[in-house]
Every structure is written in C-alpha cells, then in structure tokens.
Design a protein around this motif. Structure first.
Motif, PDB file in Angstrom:
ATOM      1  N   ASP A 256      13.221   7.682  22.166  1.00 48.65           N
ATOM      2  CA  ASP A 256      13.079   9.094  21.814  1.00 48.65           C
ATOM      3  C   ASP A 256      13.176   9.339  20.308  1.00 48.65           C
ATOM      4  OD1 ASP A 256      15.721   8.281  21.846  1.00 48.65           O
ATOM      5  OD2 ASP A 256      16.482  10.308  22.196  1.00 48.65           O
ATOM      6  N   ILE A 257      13.349   8.298  19.510  1.00 48.52           N
ATOM      7  CA  ILE A 257      13.466   8.472  18.060  1.00 48.52           C
ATOM      8  C   ILE A 257      12.068   8.553  17.454  1.00 48.52           C
ATOM      9  CG2 ILE A 257      14.213   7.384  15.905  1.00 48.52           C
ATOM     10  CD1 ILE A 257      16.594   6.278  17.345  1.00 48.52           C
ATOM     11  N   PRO A 258      11.785   9.601  16.682  1.00 50.64           N
ATOM     12  CA  PRO A 258      10.466   9.754  16.053  1.00 50.64           C
ATOM     13  C   PRO A 258      10.165   8.580  15.130  1.00 50.64           C
ATOM     14  CG  PRO A 258      11.724  11.786  15.906  1.00 50.64           C
ATOM     15  CD  PRO A 258      12.676  10.738  16.383  1.00 50.64           C
ATOM     16  N   ARG A 259       8.877   8.255  15.040  1.00 53.59           N
ATOM     17  CA  ARG A 259       8.466   7.152  14.176  1.00 53.59           C
ATOM     18  C   ARG A 259       7.409   7.650  13.198  1.00 53.59           C
ATOM     19  NH1 ARG A 259       7.528   2.728  18.983  1.00 53.59           N
ATOM     20  NH2 ARG A 259       9.256   3.460  20.260  1.00 53.59           N
ATOM     21  N   LEU A 260       7.397   7.033  12.061  1.00 50.15           N
ATOM     22  CA  LEU A 260       6.458   7.379  10.997  1.00 50.15           C
ATOM     23  C   LEU A 260       5.706   6.108  10.628  1.00 50.15           C
ATOM     24  CD1 LEU A 260       5.419   9.509   8.987  1.00 50.15           C
ATOM     25  CD2 LEU A 260       7.283   8.847   7.455  1.00 50.15           C
ATOM     26  N   GLY A 261       4.385   6.140  10.856  1.00 52.49           N
ATOM     27  CA  GLY A 261       3.597   4.942  10.624  1.00 52.49           C
ATOM     28  C   GLY A 261       3.380   4.675   9.148  1.00 52.49           C
ATOM     29  N   LYS A 262       3.506   3.414   8.792  1.00 54.11           N
ATOM     30  CA  LYS A 262       3.237   2.979   7.420  1.00 54.11           C
ATOM     31  C   LYS A 262       1.785   2.523   7.303  1.00 54.11           C
ATOM     32  CE  LYS A 262       7.756   1.201   5.895  1.00 54.11           C
ATOM     33  NZ  LYS A 262       8.437  -0.019   5.417  1.00 54.11           N
ATOM     34  N   PRO A 263       1.163   2.727   6.127  1.00 53.30           N
ATOM     35  CA  PRO A 263       1.659   3.504   4.980  1.00 53.30           C
ATOM     36  C   PRO A 263       1.483   4.999   5.241  1.00 53.30           C
ATOM     37  CG  PRO A 263      -0.515   2.639   4.486  1.00 53.30           C
ATOM     38  CD  PRO A 263      -0.152   2.101   5.842  1.00 53.30           C
ATOM     39  N   PHE A 264       2.452   5.810   4.839  1.00 52.07           N
ATOM     40  CA  PHE A 264       2.376   7.248   5.081  1.00 52.07           C
ATOM     41  C   PHE A 264       2.233   7.979   3.752  1.00 52.07           C
ATOM     42  CE2 PHE A 264       6.838   5.843   5.203  1.00 52.07           C
ATOM     43  CZ  PHE A 264       7.371   6.525   4.129  1.00 52.07           C
ATOM     44  N   SER A 265       1.596   9.135   3.855  1.00 54.61           N
ATOM     45  CA  SER A 265       1.431   9.982   2.674  1.00 54.61           C
ATOM     46  C   SER A 265       2.625  10.929   2.546  1.00 54.61           C
ATOM     47  CB  SER A 265       0.129  10.784   2.782  1.00 54.61           C
ATOM     48  OG  SER A 265       0.218  11.684   3.881  1.00 54.61           O
TER      49      SER A 265
ATOM     50  N   LEU B 252       0.830  -1.207   0.000  1.00 55.83           N
ATOM     51  CA  LEU B 252       0.000   0.000   0.000  1.00 55.83           C
ATOM     52  C   LEU B 252       0.863   1.253   0.000  1.00 55.83           C
ATOM     53  CD1 LEU B 252      -2.775  -1.081   2.529  1.00 55.83           C
ATOM     54  CD2 LEU B 252      -3.045  -0.743   0.073  1.00 55.83           C
ATOM     55  N   MET B 253       1.995   1.157   0.654  1.00 59.44           N
ATOM     56  CA  MET B 253       2.933   2.284   0.669  1.00 59.44           C
ATOM     57  C   MET B 253       3.330   2.663  -0.750  1.00 59.44           C
ATOM     58  SD  MET B 253       4.725   4.183   2.763  1.00 59.44           S
ATOM     59  CE  MET B 253       5.495   5.557   1.943  1.00 59.44           C
ATOM     60  N   ALA B 254       3.673   1.634  -1.529  1.00 56.44           N
ATOM     61  CA  ALA B 254       4.066   1.892  -2.923  1.00 56.44           C
ATOM     62  C   ALA B 254       2.886   2.410  -3.734  1.00 56.44           C
ATOM     63  CB  ALA B 254       4.618   0.610  -3.540  1.00 56.44           C
ATOM     64  N   VAL B 255       1.706   1.836  -3.526  1.00 58.22           N
ATOM     65  CA  VAL B 255       0.525   2.249  -4.295  1.00 58.22           C
ATOM     66  C   VAL B 255       0.133   3.685  -3.954  1.00 58.22           C
ATOM     67  CG1 VAL B 255      -1.930   1.810  -4.669  1.00 58.22           C
ATOM     68  CG2 VAL B 255      -0.321  -0.107  -4.549  1.00 58.22           C
ATOM     69  N   LEU B 256      -0.008   3.981  -2.652  1.00 62.73           N
ATOM     70  CA  LEU B 256      -0.439   5.321  -2.245  1.00 62.73           C
ATOM     71  C   LEU B 256       0.564   6.391  -2.655  1.00 62.73           C
ATOM     72  CD1 LEU B 256      -1.992   4.718   1.310  1.00 62.73           C
ATOM     73  CD2 LEU B 256      -3.147   5.699  -0.671  1.00 62.73           C
ATOM     74  N   GLY B 257       1.848   6.103  -2.419  1.00 63.62           N
ATOM     75  CA  GLY B 257       2.868   7.086  -2.780  1.00 63.62           C
ATOM     76  C   GLY B 257       2.887   7.371  -4.271  1.00 63.62           C
ATOM     77  N   SER B 258       2.806   6.299  -5.048  1.00 63.87           N
ATOM     78  CA  SER B 258       2.836   6.476  -6.496  1.00 63.87           C
ATOM     79  C   SER B 258       1.606   7.215  -6.991  1.00 63.87           C
ATOM     80  CB  SER B 258       2.933   5.109  -7.189  1.00 63.87           C
ATOM     81  OG  SER B 258       4.144   4.464  -6.838  1.00 63.87           O
TER      82      SER B 258
END
Length: 640
Positions: A618-627, A297-303
């Motif tokens: 303390d490291i920020p995280r980015l949830g997948k899938p992200f826009s 979904l990450m690849a689909v949404l990003g593309s």
C-alpha cells in the motif's frame, strides 16, 4: 592241365576276395538267400551288429529290423524293390543283438547267375549313428536358433540373397515393417527405403559396402507397408561360404524412432535451458545497467529542469537545454525498454478492454506508418478483459507495427487482429483462456536462425541508427510480466506474425491497485522531508528539486542513518530509494511503520524488485527517473 590251373587260380581269387571282405570292419557286408536268410557274415557285421557268424548264419535278416518295421513288412519290400529295380537303398533304425538301436545306411543289390536267375542278395550296412546324432543336434540347434530369431520382436532380423532379395522374415520384421512373410519374401529389400534414397542408389551402396568391408551400419528413415516412416538403425553383414563366395546377407533393423524423439526432446530441453540461463544472465545484467542508468538520468533530468527554471530566458540557450532534456528523456525511454526486457519494470497494471484500447490508438498508429503501408484491423466488440499496463501495451503494439512497416520497404498491408482463444495445453502456451493480439505483415520474413535471435537483446536486422535491438525484448518482457507470452511466426519471403498472448483476468488473478486518497488540490504547505538514497548524485538532485518546491530537506544515504534522524528530528514525509545496500527501501519502510505508523512514505524505484509478501503493497511508489512535477504530484498524494 590248363583247366586245373585256371580252377586253382579261381579258387585263390575267391579266397583273396573273401579275405578282403572279412577284413572290412566299418561296413557289414554279407549275403542273403533269395528268401532273405543270411548266408555269409563279415567281421564288420559282427562288430556293430553283435552277432557271431555261428549265431546268425541261416537266420532271416529281418531280425535286424524294429518290431514296427517288421510288422509293416519293410524287410520284404526292401528285397522286392532290390529284385525288381536292381537296387534298394535307404536309412533307418536297426537293432543289435543286445537290443540297442543304431542308425543304418543300407544298400541291397540282387545277385543273379549267368542265366539271370536270382540266386541271392548282397547287403551292405553302415552304422551312421554318430552322424545321425550330429545331424539331429544341428537340426535342434538350427530349430532353436530359428525359434530364437523368430521370437525376437524388437528387431527385424532377416536374410537377403546376394542380389538383395528377402529370403527369410522374422516376427520382429513383421511387427516393425508391417509385411507378412508371404508378402515380402522374394521382394528386394529396397522396398523399405524412401523414394529419395532409392533414387540415390543407397540400397545398392549398402550391399556393396557390406560385400567389400564385411559390414554396413547406418541410421536413417525407412518406410513401413502403410507408407509411414520410422527412424531405423541398420546393420548388414555379409555371409560367405567355405570358399569365400558371397551367398547372402544378414540384415538387422531396429526401430529407434522413440529413442530419437527422446534424444531430440532432451536436446531441445538443453537448448531451452541454455537459452533461459543466457537470457536470465542478460536480464540480470540489463536490469542492473538500467537501474544505474536511471540514477544517472535522474541527476541529469532533475538538474536540467532546475537549470531551465533558474536560467534567464535566452533564445540561444533555451533550445540547448530543451534538447538536453529531450535526449535524457529518450535515454529514460531506452532504460524502460531494458527494464521491460529484464522484467524489472514497474508495471501499472489495470483491467484493459483490448478492443477499446486498440481502437483508441489507431490514429496514432496510422500516422506512424506513413503513406506506403496500409492498415487493416479486426477487433471483436466483446473481448474479455486482460490485466497489464495500458501504456506499455500501446508502446508494444506500436513497436510491432513499426517493425512490420520496416519489413515491407516497398509498402504493403499490415493486419492487426484481436481474438479470444482457448488453449488445451502444449509447447507454445499453457492451458487456459487468452486474448491473442496478432500483428501480421507480408514482408521479407525471417529465416530460422534470425527467428531464433529475434528477441535477443540488442539484436537487430535494421541499419545502423535505425533500431536499438530492444523493441521485441521489451514486448517479450511486457508479455512475461503480464503472465502471457510473445510468439513469433515467420518464414523467409512470406512475412511475419507477432502474437501477444495475455491470460484473461479473473477473481483469482486480478491485480488490485491500492486505493489512495487524492486531495482535491496539490498541497503547497512546506514540509520537512527526509530524502534517503545511497547514490550521492541522485540524492543531491532530489534535494534540489524538493528545496525548489519550498520544502526543507534532511539527507540520509542509508536506512540506518534515516532511522537515527527520525528518532531525533521532526519529519513530515520520507522519500526513499528502494535499491540500497544493507537495508532496502522496503525494509526501511517496514521499520518506519513499526515505530511511526502514521508517517507518510514514498518509495522511489526504477524497477519492480520489491518482493511479494513484504507487507508494503500500500506504499506509494515513484518511478525513476522522475521529473519535478511528478515528484510534486506524489507528495501531494500522501501529504495531508
């Protein structure tokens, strides 16, 4: 001459009779004078009393009695009874010449002449010592057996007559069934059966089976005197006499309630273990599938996002791209449910005032219900706070409300209630303080089998296309990750109550979010960014979005490769996937921190698999899938 012949014949007859009496050795047969003196003596008397005729003739018969019996006047009473009543019969101890004792059966008959005058007594004595010894041995054996049976307290052992009436009662029967012997002897044993079994004729069938087969064995509920029930193991054996006639039944009952409860508890534990193992396996599978699906979904949404930005504005094409993006977003929502079930979803935990959160979402909930269902709420003003993800909690509540609505196709009332609860401990919940959030409907309800499967992933009672079967699994996953529990209560035709239990927040379990500096405006400065991901599609998509934002991107598909690049290139920021083979994102982050302490790092992850104590909280995280927008916001938070 004839008179002489008759006299001779009489003498010959008396001689033959004397010979006959003298030949008897098993009985002492002798004559006594009216005063009790011995006047005749046979060989049987000599054999077991020890006196020869010359020693005993003329002696009083009382010498055969014990001293105590003589002092009590027993010999004289025996002669008096024989003289007055025509016979004396009795048993007792007698003694021989050598002083030894024997048990004798005695008969004394009076002898009278033709005129009725008493001229003496005929005395017959039999030695019954061996029989007496056997009787005493049997009596002792029976007494020992009686004491043995009476002393058994773990078994009810008693006798029944042929009709089933209680004929004996031991202490175990009194302890187990509660009746004293005087209360139960003579009553029918069906007293111990339940009303249902009595009406069904089970007591009679039990005796009939024992009579036919010799034995009846079974387990079942029985009733004590106080009306309480116990689970019993019963054996009934038939008792027959030497001619094969039934003279009664032997019945043994054991209270195995504790054993049965232990066995049931063991079976429940085994079932719970099996269920836990099954759910763990499904969770592992679901989490793995969701992770891979997230990457797709990450690849689909990003593309699609890049395509939408770069394609010309065409009214015929734009809706198609928008629909594709919407479908991908719905797929992302589905993966979130799968990850919530498997407890691998990254929760954004906050302190929550449940009452305030619920009031704030009631408009949305009401719109979701439609016109046929009505809503009733009860939220106290001062509920303690809980720690969970507010967005996920809103989704969970909405899911439960929609389930309640669907369970009432004809409409009805749905009640949402929040309360503070104190649990002292038990099977349902561990001891502690909780906030209980309950959603109740009065719809179709569930039978036991459906209730058992309700939270099983992909199980649904809704029609095709109306449910994924992951809603309750997601709710259960949220509750579990928050330290609580989902409890379903339902009966067929009586509705359902879904309860979410959350432990109260406290100093010891409050989740502290890391403080992050947020710049006043998103950074627009071009950066040299190292993007690390072992999935080529995701990596390509991330690079496209970063380059579209104006950044320079260096690619790496493994942690070791990323470290080599950092040692040879100038990099402003590292964005790394977490779930990678050989070196995870968290391990890469620790390695980067050790060499470049000031290097900004963002971990991209679809689920919360980062172990506790890894030192990277303390490291920020980015949830997948992200826009792309979420990516840009994450970069602006860490790039100064």
């Amino acid at each position: 001459m004839e008179a002489v012949d008759r006299y001779d014949a009489s003498l010959r007859g008396e001689g033959r009779f004397r010979l006959l009496v003298d030949a008897i050795t098993d009985y002492a047969i002798y004559m006594l004078s009216p005063e009790g003196y011995v006047t005749s003596w046979n060989s049987g008397a000599q054999r077991f009393k020890g006196y020869r005729a010359s020693e005993i003739l003329g002696q009083h018969f009382s010498r055969f009695y014990l001293d105590a019996d003589r002092e009590a006047g027993l010999p004289a009473r025996a002669l008096k009874i024989a003289a007055t009543e025509g016979r004396f019969e009795g048993e007792g101890w007698r003694q021989r010449k050598d002083g030894t004792r024997f048990w004798a059966h005695v008969i004394i008959d009076p002898i009278r002449d033709a005129s009725g005058e008493l001229i003496g007594f005929a005395k017959i004595t039999r030695d019954l010592t061996e029989r007496k010894a056997a009787e005493n041995a049997l009596k002792r054996s029976e007494e020992q057996f009686r004491l043995l049976v009476q002393g058994v307290s773990d078994y009810a052992i008693y006798m029944l007559d042929p009709e089933g009436n209680v004929a004996s009662w031991n202490s175990g029967a009194e302890r187990i069934k509660g009746y004293a012997s005087e209360e139960i002897i003579g009553r029918h044993f069906s007293t111990f059966y339940t009303d249902e079994e009595r009406l069904g004729g089970l007591p009679q069938r039990a005796l009939a089976t024992a009579s036919r087969d010799g034995r009846f064995e079974r387990e079942g509920w029985r009733v004590r005197k106080d009306g309480s029930r116990f689970w019993a193991h019963i054996v009934i054996d038939v008792i027959k006499d030497d001619f094969g006639e039934i003279i009664g039944f032997a019945k043994i009952t054991r209270d195995i309630t504790e054993k049965m409860e232990t066995q049931r508890a063991l079976e429940r534990t085994r079932e719970e273990l099996f269920q836990a193992q099954k759910m763990e396996a499904i969770g592992q599978l679901t989490g793995g599938i969701a992770h891979d699906f997230n990457n797709l979904l990450m690849a689909v949404l990003g593309s699609l996002e890049i395509l939408k930005k770069r394609m010309p504005q065409d009214l015929a094409l734009s809706p198609l791209v928008d629909n594709a993006i919407l479908g991908a977003q719905r797929g992302a929502a589905l993966t979130q449910r799968m990850l919530a079930f498997s407890r691998r979803q990254e929760l954004q935990v906050e302190r929550i005032d449940v009452s305030e959160l619920l009031r704030g979402m009631m408009d949305m909930v009401s719109r979701s219900l439609g016109p046929i269902a009505s809503l009733e709420t009860e939220f106290p003003e001062n509920l303690p706070t809980i720690a969970t993800d507010p967005n996920q909690l809103e989704t969970a509540v909405l899911n439960l409300v929609v389930n309640a609505r669907d369970a009432m196709p004809g409409g009805g009332l749905i009640r949402i209630k929040a309360t503070e609860e104190v649990v002292s401990g038990g099977d349902a919940m561990p001891a502690g303080h909780y906030v209980r959030l309950a959603v109740t409907d009065h719809g179709e309800g569930m039978d036991e089998e459906t209730l058992k499967q309700a939270v099983t992933p992909f199980f649904t009672t809704k029609g095709v296309g109306k449910g994924t079967g992951l809603g309750l699994s997601m709710v259960q996953g949220l509750a579990g990750q928050s330290g609580g529990r989902l409890i379903l209560k339902s009966r067929l035709g009586e509705g359902t109550t879904a309860e979410l239990w959350f432990p109260l927040t406290g100093a010891e379990n409050t989740v502290e979010e890391p403080e992050q500096s947020v710049p006043e405006a998103a950074s627009s400065r071009p950066l040299r960014i190292l993007a690390v991901d072992d999935d080529g599609l995701v990596l390509m998509n991330t690079v496209l979005m970063l380059e579209d934002l104006g950044h320079t991107v260096i690619e790496a598909m493994a942690g070791a490769q990323a470290l080599d690049i950092l040692r040879n290139e100038n990099v402003d920021l590292v964005i790394s996937d977490h779930a990678m083979p050989r070196m995870t994102g968290s391990q890469l982050a620790l390695a980067i921190r050790s060499e470049w302490p000031e290097m900004p790092i963002i971990l991209a992850t679809g689920f919360a698999e980062i172990p506790e104590g890894s030192g990277i909280i303390d490291i920020p995280r980015l949830g997948k899938p992200f826009s792309q927008a979420q990516l840009a916001e994450a970069i602006s938070r860490v790039a100064q």
